[in-house]
Design a protein around this motif. Structure first.
Motif, short mmCIF file in Angstrom:
data_model
loop_
_atom_site.label_atom_id
_atom_site.label_comp_id
_atom_site.label_asym_id
_atom_site.label_seq_id
_atom_site.Cartn_x
_atom_site.Cartn_y
_atom_site.Cartn_z
N ILE A 1 -3.81 10.78 -5.21
CA ILE A 1 -3.68 9.38 -4.24
C ILE A 1 -2.39 8.66 -4.26
CG2 ILE A 1 -4.92 8.04 -5.78
CD1 ILE A 1 -5.60 8.01 -2.26
N LEU A 2 -1.93 8.57 -5.52
CA LEU A 2 -0.58 7.90 -5.45
C LEU A 2 0.78 8.65 -4.99
CD1 LEU A 2 -0.71 6.78 -9.18
CD2 LEU A 2 -1.14 5.27 -7.22
N ILE B 1 2.54 2.74 13.50
CA ILE B 1 1.39 1.84 13.47
C ILE B 1 0.21 2.53 12.78
CG2 ILE B 1 0.56 2.56 15.81
CD1 ILE B 1 -0.02 -0.35 16.26
N TYR B 2 0.09 3.95 12.76
CA TYR B 2 -0.98 4.72 12.38
C TYR B 2 -0.80 5.13 10.90
CZ TYR B 2 -1.77 5.49 17.44
OH TYR B 2 -1.95 5.48 18.63
N PRO C 1 0.04 3.17 8.06
CA PRO C 1 -0.82 2.69 7.13
C PRO C 1 -1.86 3.05 6.58
CG PRO C 1 0.57 1.19 8.41
CD PRO C 1 0.60 2.24 8.87
N LEU C 2 -2.66 3.23 8.07
CA LEU C 2 -4.09 3.73 7.90
C LEU C 2 -4.24 5.06 7.40
CD1 LEU C 2 -5.19 2.94 11.62
CD2 LEU C 2 -5.51 1.74 9.59
N THR D 1 -3.11 6.46 4.31
CA THR D 1 -3.28 6.28 2.89
C THR D 1 -4.71 6.61 2.28
OG1 THR D 1 -1.38 4.91 2.91
CG2 THR D 1 -2.72 5.29 0.83
N THR D 2 -5.75 6.04 3.20
CA THR D 2 -6.99 5.91 2.78
C THR D 2 -7.75 6.77 3.71
OG1 THR D 2 -7.49 3.93 3.93
CG2 THR D 2 -7.00 3.79 1.72
N ASN D 3 -7.15 7.66 4.28
CA ASN D 3 -7.90 8.82 5.09
C ASN D 3 -8.36 9.96 4.09
OD1 ASN D 3 -8.71 10.89 6.90
ND2 ASN D 3 -7.21 10.21 8.30
N CYS D 4 -9.73 9.99 4.17
CA CYS D 4 -10.12 10.91 3.21
C CYS D 4 -9.82 12.66 3.59
CB CYS D 4 -11.56 10.97 2.79
SG CYS D 4 -12.54 10.72 4.35
N CYS E 1 -18.08 8.88 5.76
CA CYS E 1 -17.88 10.61 5.32
C CYS E 1 -18.96 10.90 4.25
CB CYS E 1 -16.50 10.71 4.89
SG CYS E 1 -14.97 10.17 6.10
N ILE F 1 -6.00 0.83 -5.57
CA ILE F 1 -6.42 2.27 -5.56
C ILE F 1 -6.31 3.02 -6.93
CG2 ILE F 1 -5.47 4.51 -4.54
CD1 ILE F 1 -4.92 3.02 -2.02
N LEU G 1 -13.25 12.24 -3.87
CA LEU G 1 -13.05 11.44 -2.56
C LEU G 1 -13.74 9.97 -2.61
CD1 LEU G 1 -13.09 14.15 0.14
CD2 LEU G 1 -10.95 13.16 -0.66
N VAL H 1 -12.65 7.96 -4.26
CA VAL H 1 -11.43 6.97 -4.40
C VAL H 1 -11.09 6.44 -2.97
CG1 VAL H 1 -8.87 7.13 -4.52
CG2 VAL H 1 -10.25 8.58 -5.97
N VAL H 2 -11.12 7.36 -1.86
CA VAL H 2 -10.94 6.61 -0.40
C VAL H 2 -12.09 6.15 0.18
CG1 VAL H 2 -8.81 7.69 -0.19
CG2 VAL H 2 -10.81 9.16 0.16
N LEU I 1 -12.89 0.13 -1.90
CA LEU I 1 -11.80 -0.74 -1.46
C LEU I 1 -12.09 -1.86 -0.72
CD1 LEU I 1 -8.53 -0.48 -1.91
CD2 LEU I 1 -8.58 0.52 0.34
N LEU J 1 -8.12 -2.45 5.78
CA LEU J 1 -6.80 -1.95 6.69
C LEU J 1 -7.33 -2.47 8.12
CD1 LEU J 1 -6.72 1.44 5.53
CD2 LEU J 1 -5.01 -0.42 5.04
N ASN K 1 -4.24 -3.48 10.60
CA ASN K 1 -3.44 -2.48 11.33
C ASN K 1 -4.21 -1.70 12.33
OD1 ASN K 1 -1.23 -2.36 9.54
ND2 ASN K 1 -2.28 -1.66 7.86
N LYS L 1 -4.69 -3.65 15.50
CA LYS L 1 -3.44 -3.62 16.44
C LYS L 1 -3.58 -2.38 17.30
CE LYS L 1 -0.19 -4.54 12.96
NZ LYS L 1 1.15 -3.99 12.32
N ILE L 2 -4.00 -1.27 16.79
CA ILE L 2 -4.09 -0.17 17.54
C ILE L 2 -5.22 -0.43 18.76
CG2 ILE L 2 -4.81 2.33 17.72
CD1 ILE L 2 -3.93 2.33 14.83
#
Lengths: 203, 228
Positions: free
Chosen positions: A80-81, A107-108, A110-111, A113-116, B29, B76, B107, B109-110, B115, B213, B216, B219-220
């Motif tokens: 993850i790091l 724009i996408y 930063p989202l 990182t936490t996408n599984c 998920c 995290i 998983l 973690v995410v 968070l 998040l 961010n 914005k999208i």
């Protein structure tokens, strides 16, 4: 022989092992950013890019550094790091050297990182490698790329479904998220139809 | 007395009023993936609750030490540390659950519930309320997973907790334990929650308000709105 095997891995990752519709990884962006086809494409392109890059970095680190030293249990925290650092790095590099690409994908990032799906793919290819020794670095990269493209296919298909749903008359309680989930369920049914296709074509 | 009551509120809000799965719609998920059987749902729920309580406690204790700019990576790392501990515990004491949860255990973690609570609650409140908040959210998460697990196992496999119920009499509807069934049952449960709470508040949306998040992502979404 090699090429055939890689094509089979690639197709399987897109169709039969689709990360969104079959493994439920990356559901948040799938439901959240799939209202329009072009944002769906942008998001999936960024995910695919990071998936391949993350696999390219985490695979050698796990196989050559963590495993020989008996540190396999650190997999989660290290991966993850690495993914978080990679995403940050890619964002900075794109911003400095490729502003047009940054404007469309930045724009996408930063989202992600936490996408599984990204963490999931780096771990699943290692799991596959542990079960089958012939599943090496190249196969893992192809699998990650296929997973990203599979994400793209699912997102774009689903964005199309949702655009048509906008004009439908939906019962009050089902409006919004519930009907979206039911639509996702129907898209997932259609992907069930691909079961056994890859083995049948290339086996 | 008032003190006690507010602490109770911190705990109980996660179970019904702000249920993380059915009202805030976070952590979709694992909700969809592990609920093919009721026992998996409980295993996942307990593992996530442990991580949630521990990470909430540590993050709220360190909330004045962690600089604002690097807070997400710091959170995290803390969460990943606890997930690793839970992973090792499950592997040692409940290997069958480890096998059936597979990739979804790391998983956690995410998982955006964890968070999200760190960012929304633990970073602003002291240790005791944060622990209770984590516990309440964890129990709410487990309850929602269990409900999904029971429905899907009952219709899809004709059993409950692995014990056959209707197995000899009715053929199970296998699609319920396949991926499409997960989406469908989840959609119907949210619709039901909407129906029950309709008079009181707006229907559930995807859990963007609880997501760290959000800035961010919105914005999208704004971009989406502009193009129309």
């Amino acid at each position: 022989m090699m090429a055939k095997e890689l094509v089979a891995i690639f197709l399987a990752a897109i169709l039969t092992e689709n990360y969104v519709l079959n493994k439920f990884l990356g559901i948040c962006p799938f439901l959240g950013v799939s209202k329009k086809v072009n944002t769906a494409v942008g998001m999936s392109a960024a995910v695919t890019f990071v998936m391949v890059l993350a696999t390219a970095v985490t695979w050698p680190i796990y196989t050559y550094i963590l495993l020989p030293n008996g540190l396999g249990y650190l997999q989660t925290i290290v991966f993850i790091l690495i993914i978080a650092a990679l995403v940050q790095l890619v964002e900075t590099v794109l911003k400095k050297y490729m502003p047009p690409l940054y404007n469309s994908l930045g724009i996408y990032l930063p989202l992600i990182t936490t996408n599984c799906a990204v963490l999931g793919v780096t771990m699943l290819v290692l799991e596959k490698g542990a079960a089958d020794p012939s599943f090496g670095y190249l196969q893992s990269l192809v699998n990650s790329f296929g997973a990203g493209i599979g994400f793209l296919v699912a997102m774009v298909l689903f964005a199309g479904v949702r655009e048509r749903m906008e004009s439908c008359d939906i019962p009050q309680s089902l409006k919004g998220l519930p009907i979206t989930l039911v639509a996702a369920s129907l898209v997932a049914v259609s992907f069930l139809g691909f079961n056994g296709l890859v083995e049948g074509l290339l086996g | 007395m008032a003190e006690k009551k507010s602490l109770w509120n911190e705990f109980s809000k996660g179970i019904l009023k702000e249920n993380p799965v059915l009202c805030l719609v976070l952590g979709t998920c694992p909700t969809l993936a592990v609920t093919t059987a009721a026992s998996n749902a409980i295993g996942m729920g307990i593992a996530a609750t442990l991580v949630l309580v521990c990470s909430n406690a540590v993050i709220s204790a360190l909330r004045r030490v962690i600089p604002d700019k690097v807070r997400i990576p710091a959170y995290i790392t803390i969460i990943a540390g606890f997930v690793t501990i839970v992973q090792m515990l499950v592997k040692a004491y409940a290997p069958s659950i480890d096998e059936s949860l597979g990739i979804y255990l790391p998983l956690i973690v995410v998982n955006c519930i964890i968070l999200g609570r760190a960012e929304m609650y633990a970073s602003k409140n002291s240790v005791l309320p944060s622990i209770l908040d984590g516990l309440g959210m964890g129990v709410g998460f487990t309850a929602a997973l269990l409900l999904m697990g029971i429905i899907r196992e009952f219709f899809g496999a004709g059993s409950l907790f692995g014990v056959p119920v209707t197995a000899g009499m009715i053929d199970p509807v296998i699609i319920f334990i396949l991926p499409p069934g997960g989406f469908f049952v989840f959609g119907m449960l949210i619709a039901l929650a909407n129906r029950l709470t309709r008079k009181k508040k707006a229907p559930a949306e995807l859990g963007c308000s609880g997501c760290p998040l959000q800035a961010n992502c919105s914005k999208i979404k704004e971009g989406e709105g502009c193009e129309k």
